[in-house]
Motif scaffolding. Structure first.
Motif, mmCIF file in Angstrom:
data_model
loop_
_atom_site.group_PDB
_atom_site.id
_atom_site.type_symbol
_atom_site.label_atom_id
_atom_site.label_comp_id
_atom_site.label_asym_id
_atom_site.label_seq_id
_atom_site.Cartn_x
_atom_site.Cartn_y
_atom_site.Cartn_z
ATOM 1 N N GLY A 76 0.523 5.297 12.942
ATOM 2 C CA GLY A 76 2.851 5.225 12.877
ATOM 3 C C GLY A 76 3.068 4.804 14.473
ATOM 4 N N ILE A 77 2.390 5.404 15.621
ATOM 5 C CA ILE A 77 3.996 4.948 17.078
ATOM 6 C C ILE A 77 3.541 3.940 16.922
ATOM 7 C CG2 ILE A 77 4.007 5.710 18.973
ATOM 8 C CD1 ILE A 77 2.449 8.115 18.965
ATOM 9 N N VAL A 78 2.842 3.161 16.829
ATOM 10 C CA VAL A 78 3.398 1.989 17.238
ATOM 11 C C VAL A 78 4.441 0.870 16.050
ATOM 12 C CG1 VAL A 78 2.357 -0.325 17.382
ATOM 13 C CG2 VAL A 78 0.928 1.465 18.362
ATOM 14 N N GLY A 79 3.705 1.405 15.301
ATOM 15 C CA GLY A 79 4.551 0.999 13.989
ATOM 16 C C GLY A 79 6.429 1.312 14.035
ATOM 17 N N ALA A 80 6.401 2.680 14.090
ATOM 18 C CA ALA A 80 7.962 2.943 14.548
ATOM 19 C C ALA A 80 8.142 1.872 15.948
ATOM 20 C CB ALA A 80 7.099 4.401 15.000
ATOM 21 N N VAL A 81 7.161 2.063 16.628
ATOM 22 C CA VAL A 81 7.950 1.374 17.445
ATOM 23 C C VAL A 81 8.697 -0.052 17.526
ATOM 24 C CG1 VAL A 81 7.300 0.360 19.669
ATOM 25 C CG2 VAL A 81 7.020 2.771 19.290
ATOM 26 N N GLY A 83 8.881 -1.168 14.433
ATOM 27 C CA GLY A 83 9.710 -0.996 12.985
ATOM 28 C C GLY A 83 11.245 -0.601 13.271
ATOM 29 N N PHE A 84 11.638 0.358 14.444
ATOM 30 C CA PHE A 84 12.904 0.467 14.967
ATOM 31 C C PHE A 84 13.524 -0.580 15.464
ATOM 32 C CE2 PHE A 84 10.555 4.692 14.526
ATOM 33 C CZ PHE A 84 11.996 5.244 12.801
ATOM 34 N N TRP A 85 12.886 -1.518 16.241
ATOM 35 C CA TRP A 85 13.309 -3.083 16.889
ATOM 36 C C TRP A 85 13.960 -3.435 15.044
ATOM 37 C CZ3 TRP A 85 14.411 -4.109 21.104
ATOM 38 C CH2 TRP A 85 14.433 -3.486 21.712
ATOM 39 N N ALA A 86 13.661 -3.274 14.116
ATOM 40 C CA ALA A 86 14.368 -3.978 13.008
ATOM 41 C C ALA A 86 15.955 -4.191 12.842
ATOM 42 C CB ALA A 86 13.870 -3.526 11.877
ATOM 43 N N VAL A 87 16.085 -3.068 13.704
ATOM 44 C CA VAL A 87 17.582 -3.094 13.037
ATOM 45 C C VAL A 87 18.503 -3.651 14.099
ATOM 46 C CG1 VAL A 87 17.923 -0.618 12.351
ATOM 47 C CG2 VAL A 87 17.734 -1.063 15.422
ATOM 48 N N GLY A 131 1.312 11.154 11.601
ATOM 49 C CA GLY A 131 0.623 9.603 11.497
ATOM 50 C C GLY A 131 1.659 9.191 9.696
ATOM 51 N N PHE A 132 0.646 9.568 9.070
ATOM 52 C CA PHE A 132 2.138 8.999 7.812
ATOM 53 C C PHE A 132 3.405 9.237 7.534
ATOM 54 C CE2 PHE A 132 0.502 13.505 5.499
ATOM 55 C CZ PHE A 132 1.413 13.636 4.537
ATOM 56 N N LEU A 133 3.843 10.895 8.520
ATOM 57 C CA LEU A 133 5.263 10.407 8.065
ATOM 58 C C LEU A 133 6.102 9.410 8.972
ATOM 59 C CD1 LEU A 133 6.072 14.320 8.906
ATOM 60 C CD2 LEU A 133 6.197 13.240 6.397
ATOM 61 N N LEU A 134 5.340 8.658 10.075
ATOM 62 C CA LEU A 134 6.120 8.113 10.743
ATOM 63 C C LEU A 134 5.758 7.409 10.237
ATOM 64 C CD1 LEU A 134 4.776 8.321 14.642
ATOM 65 C CD2 LEU A 134 7.400 8.544 14.110
ATOM 66 N N GLY A 135 5.021 6.408 9.971
ATOM 67 C CA GLY A 135 4.735 5.367 8.801
ATOM 68 C C GLY A 135 5.376 5.339 7.596
ATOM 69 N N VAL A 137 8.464 6.681 7.175
ATOM 70 C CA VAL A 137 9.610 6.423 8.309
ATOM 71 C C VAL A 137 10.327 5.141 8.371
ATOM 72 C CG1 VAL A 137 11.139 7.192 10.464
ATOM 73 C CG2 VAL A 137 10.315 8.862 8.901
ATOM 74 N N SER A 138 8.949 4.530 9.029
ATOM 75 C CA SER A 138 9.011 2.738 9.869
ATOM 76 C C SER A 138 9.305 2.375 8.496
ATOM 77 C CB SER A 138 8.171 2.897 10.731
ATOM 78 O OG SER A 138 7.713 4.180 11.644
ATOM 79 N N ILE A 139 8.879 1.693 7.432
ATOM 80 C CA ILE A 139 9.141 1.481 6.127
ATOM 81 C C ILE A 139 10.510 1.701 5.432
ATOM 82 C CG2 ILE A 139 8.315 1.555 3.810
ATOM 83 C CD1 ILE A 139 5.548 2.129 4.749
ATOM 84 N N ALA A 140 10.747 3.134 5.850
ATOM 85 C CA ALA A 140 12.690 2.773 4.830
ATOM 86 C C ALA A 140 13.225 2.859 5.655
ATOM 87 C CB ALA A 140 12.387 4.483 5.088
#
Length: 158
Positions: A76-81, A83-87, A131-135, A137-140
């Motif tokens: 979740g942490i790695v996916g969020a990092v 994923g937030f670069w998607a902007v 883990g699943f909350l970050l997942g 949020v990152s997917i969204a």
């Protein structure tokens, strides 16, 4: 009669070393280990060491663990990092392509980790939740950012 090799000479007869030494003029050989016909020297009496019994010390039981919950949090942490670069305008698609599978894996592992935490007394409950909350949020964020960049690029090219 002796057996000779490149390292040493092995006598076949126990009296052979004394005969060979006399024949070569070296004199008698020093006494070697006592033969079975000679009595062995008696050891001097010494204090006997009596081993003391070791008290039984039970080992502590291993604490229950929840590796799936820890895996969910790390994904979740790695996916969020990622994923937030998607902007970011140009690298957004690449980071979304890298972060999306990690975020999905974090969501799956998070749900499995929460179910397992109920069986092991709540161990790893918070890690699975993170883990699943970050997942999610990152997917969204990745889906919204990728859709926005696609619309922006598509409308801008018209």
């Amino acid at each position: 009669m002796t057996i000779q090799n490149s390292h040493n000479t092995l006598p076949l007869d126990p009296a052979q070393p004394e005969r060979q030494a006399r024949d070569e003029g070296q004199g008698p050989m020093p006494p070697q280990a006592p033969t079975p016909t000679q009595p062995l020297a008696q050891p001097t009496p010494q204090a006997q060491v009596v081993p003391q019994p070791i008290a039984y010390q039970p080992q502590p039981a291993a604490a229950p663990s929840n590796g799936v919950a820890l895996t969910a949090m790390i994904l979740g942490i790695v996916g969020a990092v990622a994923g937030f670069w998607a902007v970011v305008p140009i690298t957004g698609y690449f980071s979304a392509a890298f972060g999306f599978p990690l975020a999905v894996a974090a969501v799956i592992c998070g749900h499995i980790g929460r179910a397992r935490s109920k069986r092991v007394g709540g161990v790893g409950r918070i890690q699975a939740l993170v883990g699943f909350l970050l997942g999610y949020v990152s997917i969204a964020v990745m889906v919204i950012a990728s859709a926005a960049w696609t619309v922006f690029l598509f409308i801008g090219s018209l």
